[in-house]
Design a protein around this motif. Sequence first.
Motif, PDB file in Angstrom:
ATOM      1  N   MET A   1     -39.980  51.290  23.711  1.00  0.00           N
ATOM      2  CA  MET A   1     -40.635  50.556  22.620  1.00  0.00           C
ATOM      3  C   MET A   1     -41.190  49.241  23.144  1.00  0.00           C
ATOM      4  O   MET A   1     -40.568  48.605  23.987  1.00  0.00           O
ATOM      5  N   PRO A   2     -42.374  48.841  22.667  1.00  0.00           N
ATOM      6  CA  PRO A   2     -42.973  47.612  23.198  1.00  0.00           C
ATOM      7  C   PRO A   2     -42.139  46.365  22.885  1.00  0.00           C
ATOM      8  O   PRO A   2     -41.370  46.351  21.933  1.00  0.00           O
ATOM      9  N   GLN A   3     -42.327  45.373  23.724  1.00  0.00           N
ATOM     10  CA  GLN A   3     -41.638  44.092  23.576  1.00  0.00           C
ATOM     11  C   GLN A   3     -42.661  43.006  23.303  1.00  0.00           C
ATOM     12  O   GLN A   3     -43.850  43.204  23.523  1.00  0.00           O
ATOM     13  N   TYR A   4     -42.181  41.844  22.883  1.00  0.00           N
ATOM     14  CA  TYR A   4     -43.089  40.708  22.685  1.00  0.00           C
ATOM     15  C   TYR A   4     -42.339  39.384  22.821  1.00  0.00           C
ATOM     16  O   TYR A   4     -41.317  39.170  22.168  1.00  0.00           O
ATOM     17  N   ASN A   5     -42.847  38.533  23.686  1.00  0.00           N
ATOM     18  CA  ASN A   5     -42.326  37.163  23.826  1.00  0.00           C
ATOM     19  C   ASN A   5     -43.408  36.180  23.422  1.00  0.00           C
ATOM     20  O   ASN A   5     -44.457  36.123  24.071  1.00  0.00           O
ATOM     21  N   PRO A   6     -43.179  35.389  22.400  1.00  0.00           N
ATOM     22  CA  PRO A   6     -44.215  34.442  21.965  1.00  0.00           C
ATOM     23  C   PRO A   6     -44.668  33.550  23.127  1.00  0.00           C
ATOM     24  O   PRO A   6     -43.831  32.998  23.848  1.00  0.00           O
ATOM     25  N   PRO A   7     -45.971  33.423  23.329  1.00  0.00           N
ATOM     26  CA  PRO A   7     -46.494  32.654  24.481  1.00  0.00           C
ATOM     27  C   PRO A   7     -46.516  31.155  24.173  1.00  0.00           C
ATOM     28  O   PRO A   7     -47.561  30.514  24.219  1.00  0.00           O
ATOM     29  N   LEU A   8     -45.341  30.614  23.879  1.00  0.00           N
ATOM     30  CA  LEU A   8     -45.245  29.223  23.424  1.00  0.00           C
ATOM     31  C   LEU A   8     -45.769  28.241  24.465  1.00  0.00           C
ATOM     32  O   LEU A   8     -46.452  27.275  24.146  1.00  0.00           O
ATOM     33  N   ARG A   9     -45.454  28.520  25.720  1.00  0.00           N
ATOM     34  CA  ARG A   9     -45.871  27.598  26.768  1.00  0.00           C
ATOM     35  C   ARG A   9     -47.382  27.467  26.805  1.00  0.00           C
ATOM     36  O   ARG A   9     -47.919  26.357  26.918  1.00  0.00           O
ATOM     37  N   ASP A  10     -48.075  28.603  26.717  1.00  0.00           N
ATOM     38  CA  ASP A  10     -49.530  28.531  26.788  1.00  0.00           C
ATOM     39  C   ASP A  10     -50.114  27.884  25.524  1.00  0.00           C
ATOM     40  O   ASP A  10     -51.082  27.133  25.603  1.00  0.00           O
ATOM     41  N   MET A  11     -49.522  28.167  24.388  1.00  0.00           N
ATOM     42  CA  MET A  11     -49.983  27.519  23.151  1.00  0.00           C
ATOM     43  C   MET A  11     -49.832  26.005  23.256  1.00  0.00           C
ATOM     44  O   MET A  11     -50.721  25.236  22.866  1.00  0.00           O
ATOM     45  N   GLN A  12     -48.684  25.584  23.769  1.00  0.00           N
ATOM     46  CA  GLN A  12     -48.434  24.145  23.891  1.00  0.00           C
ATOM     47  C   GLN A  12     -49.363  23.509  24.918  1.00  0.00           C
ATOM     48  O   GLN A  12     -49.843  22.388  24.735  1.00  0.00           O
ATOM     49  N   PHE A  13     -49.624  24.236  25.984  1.00  0.00           N
ATOM     50  CA  PHE A  13     -50.567  23.740  26.997  1.00  0.00           C
ATOM     51  C   PHE A  13     -51.923  23.470  26.358  1.00  0.00           C
ATOM     52  O   PHE A  13     -52.500  22.397  26.508  1.00  0.00           O
ATOM     53  N   VAL A  14     -52.434  24.456  25.643  1.00  0.00           N
ATOM     54  CA  VAL A  14     -53.758  24.305  25.025  1.00  0.00           C
ATOM     55  C   VAL A  14     -53.745  23.161  24.006  1.00  0.00           C
ATOM     56  O   VAL A  14     -54.617  22.295  24.007  1.00  0.00           O
ATOM     57  N   MET A  15     -52.736  23.154  23.168  1.00  0.00           N
ATOM     58  CA  MET A  15     -52.688  22.136  22.108  1.00  0.00           C
ATOM     59  C   MET A  15     -52.457  20.733  22.658  1.00  0.00           C
ATOM     60  O   MET A  15     -53.177  19.797  22.304  1.00  0.00           O
TER      61      MET A  15
END
Lengths: 596, 596
Positions: A1-15
């Motif tokens: 079954m697929p997994q998912y890890n929220p890409p928080l680091r990249d979101m924070q980088f952009v923001m």
Amino acid sequence: MPQYNPPLRDMQFVMHEVLNVVDELKLLPAHADMDVDTINAILEEGGKFASEVIQPLNLSGDAEGCKLDKTTHEVTPPKGFKEAYAKYVEGGWPALGCDPEYGGQGLPVIVNQAFYEMLNSGNQAWTMYPGLSHGAYEALHAHGTPEQKATYLPKLTSGEWTGTMCLTEPHCGTDLGMLRSKAEPQADGTYKITGAKIFISAGEHDMAANIIHLVLARLPDAPAGSKGISLFVVPKFNVNADGSLGERNGIYCGGLEHKMGIHANSTCQMVLDGAVGTMVGQPNKGLAAMFVMMNAARLGVGNQSLGLTEAAYQNAVAYAKDRIQMRSLSGPKAPDKAADPIIVHPDVRKMLLTARAYAEGGRALNTYVGLQLDKALSSDDEDERKECEAEVALLTPIIKAFITDNGWIATSHCMQVFGGHGYIHEWGMEQFVRDARINMIYEGTNTIQSLDLLGRKILGNNGATLKKFGKKIATFVEDEGTDEAMQEFINPLAELGDKVTKLTTEIGMKAFGNPDEVGAAAVDYLRVVGHLTFAYFFARMAKVALQKKDSGDPFYTAKLSTARFYFAKLLPETASLIRTCRAGLSPLMEMDEALF
Amino acid sequence: MPQYNPPLRDMQFVMHEVLNVVDELKLLPAHADMDVDTINAILEEGGKFASEVIQPLNLSGDAEGCKLDKTTHEVTPPKGFKEAYAKYVEGGWPALGCDPEYGGQGLPVIVNQAFYEMLNSGNQAWTMYPGLSHGAYEALHAHGTPEQKATYLPKLTSGEWTGTMCLTEPHCGTDLGMLRSKAEPQADGTYKITGAKIFISAGEHDMAANIIHLVLARLPDAPAGSKGISLFVVPKFNVNADGSLGERNGIYCGGLEHKMGIHANSTCQMVLDGAVGTMVGQPNKGLAAMFVMMNAARLGVGNQSLGLTEAAYQNAVAYAKDRIQMRSLSGPKAPDKAADPIIVHPDVRKMLLTARAYAEGGRALNTYVGLQLDKALSSDDEDERKECEAEVALLTPIIKAFITDNGWIATSHCMQVFGGHGYIHEWGMEQFVRDARINMIYEGTNTIQSLDLLGRKILGNNGATLKKFGKKIATFVEDEGTDEAMQEFINPLAELGDKVTKLTTEIGMKAFGNPDEVGAAAVDYLRVVGHLTFAYFFARMAKVALQKKDSGDPFYTAKLSTARFYFAKLLPETASLIRTCRAGLSPLMEMDEALF
């Protein structure tokens, strides 16, 4: 079954590192107290909801689909959906981006948008239930009467009720001017609405106590075409004066569509049989009022494909590191194993990096536009509001079409990484592809987006808005042009900027001769401008990464590699697109219709 | 429900007017009595079978899928499939391309291939049942013992029995060297085979009395890797000496895969539990023997996507002429209607013409390769046989990968023409897209095809085979170079030919330094060479069309328009592909695996 890890680091980088959103938000009275920690904390919690509550229901929801009871006209979404929605309401999530006057948290668009990216990664079909509600909320917030607002907005804000958009009819989708549903005025100021709607997402379900439908219909004396359409709010259950639920209204689900994807969302054929509604906004101005919802929805659709791209990427990477098959052409890389993990193969990396670059580029563009939208909504400077509004209007069709086309390419690549297993349901990869496909169609097909961009937003004002955005790029090019390390990004960006200017003028000139030249060039043109925006944001991200790459944080090294990949392997698509734009109209029109 | 009209006129144009296949076939002893009328009559009858018998089962077959009885291990394909197969057998169709020695009709490859294009247009999932049989027939015909041939070939030729290829195992698909199924020699000269296979198309069904599985497995003393694999024939029911069916053999369906598409084909997990088989060919040389089947299968897969492209195109055209929506930007074209038919919009035409050009280019390339294959199989001149064989080997990965990638693009475009309706099952368009997706994966993923083309078929012999094919193009360019009317086709063809030569040399040089450069360039390179072949055949078709355009037959006018469209709007893709090829390996490899 697929997994998912929220890409928080990249979101924070952009923001926080690229766009410095907090500095900009603080200038807006509504968000003066916003800070980095608050944003990060919300995203972290939101990421948990996406990955822990709704993502585990994505694959099973697709397999199960929705069920319609043809006697009661009630629709049951897949197992777990109702409970997940209850948790969503309990957590106060629907209120995130809503007006505090109606119980909302009044958070910036960019926060809600990042949260929705994660929801879409977790489960696009589930996310459409609250997503459509938020669209209905926005239309009522912008155009509702005080009574309508008082009746509906608090319940949409709390999530107790959900909402829909009822536009399409069997014979008209793109061309809403042809719609036939009728609204008969009643003595009490309400309307009785009759007609048949199709493709109504989240049109019927058991997850909320009431469903607030926004319905386009014609008054009896309405002029023909798109100038004779009015907007009505039609609740599933009439609402009594005290806010309690009254009688069942005459709007019900007549059938469920059997679709390629988003099986877990109830796409309904809605029958209106003298349903009671009240008018939203002015008579015959319904299309304009609906467009408030539509523009937000278009940004939302781009965000759906961004979410799918990220989720597909993560799963393809995990598989490519785990699956062993064949040896690297340059010699074994995992000699202790029977074969090398497939991530050693250059083309597997190319497919993965394509998805990665499209996710990271899309996230940067979306966040930038979200910030401009916050300024357009909340600045106390009218000029700034107008300018930001125009920029959002320019970039909306790019987000809708470019990111969804990219999502189709990316999810298909990620599926391909799995070989035959990608074609099998249990791995979840083919679902991403099927779900991604609708995003190129609904809320205005990608062809319509391209006509909106080139015809209306660009040529419509002689390129003025594009020039303003282009000036931002030119300033950046100017500022960074002397930095040796930035040359590899700045040079192709500057070159593409010049080409876009030239191409736009060329098409504009040709369109004077024949307006169909716009239709011939628009789709390819949109992708060229889409690449220009991605090149700009990748260059900006590369700048930050270069500044910080000696920090020891490998995030910056990876960001630089992704940017290099983007410039080397994806941006060159523009070479072909510019050629096909230039090839113009005649190769499309020379064949007689009868010969097709 | 979708419709289908066999494109007999275009098939006949390619065969009789462009390639003059009868003249060439007559030089081959086996086909000395072939004539135009015979070919046309077969195609006409074959087209009826495709459009009248199996096409009506395509949509319902997709919705219904296959059912496995877990107790009996028996699989039931969708309603009507068994009856359609009975008609197929009754009509003698399985024998079309088979050896007269075993009851076959011995018709040329090109005839069988054109017939299969139509079957695939009608119903790809159904067509895979006889399609796999023909593959099994070919492997046994090439490598079987006289006993095996006598036992199996007549029944496969008549279609009373069907066949499969059992290669893939859960842990190995591309890398068959890792396979684990075991074959224990028995005293009577047979083998007992044990193992688990997956993705076995048409692995179990009730349409034929027996199923002849060709199974790859290892002998107990086999060397590791791909040099330790043997091929076995394992019937579902053992066959008695008198040809009657004996006991049920220990090979059965353990599960059905739930797939994105081709739902109506039974894709089986096959369990071998001491199944009795006999060896085909030499011990440990099974992979080579299986490759006979695989090469034919790869051509067959390209043909599948050609069929889907044609079918999707026809339905999209019908819809685009019928559906009215919006006005043409250059003014109303159907003022008597509420809106114009959407075929007036340039981008709708672009999507339609893309599918049309990919269908017509693919048909020309396939037919050409089919003819070369006929010569490779039946020429009495050994040199000619070898030369044709080498050319077929060169062009096979192009047919497999280029035509299936094009099919994905084309079916998706055709679906897009339908707007929201394209996403709904009942219109049949999304099924074409889902069915087309597997063709990019099975029989060697398209990445594997590209490595086969660039690494093995081209760089592997220093470009000698490519040069020979290039010489044919150069001769054509030379011959037509003075014809003014041909300039628009000849110039870009000549230019692309030069670019391919240069690009091939460049990659070859880089590959000396690092063999991974081949893997980095191969996928883009294959599309460049694919376009070169299409440009060549479109130029050849244009030549004929120019000669005959004053005949009054609008077919030639349409052909010229399609060719012009191809050169103006599709060929320019090579500009980007050449750039991304040149960008080479480093943008793909610089990111550390851990950072993905």
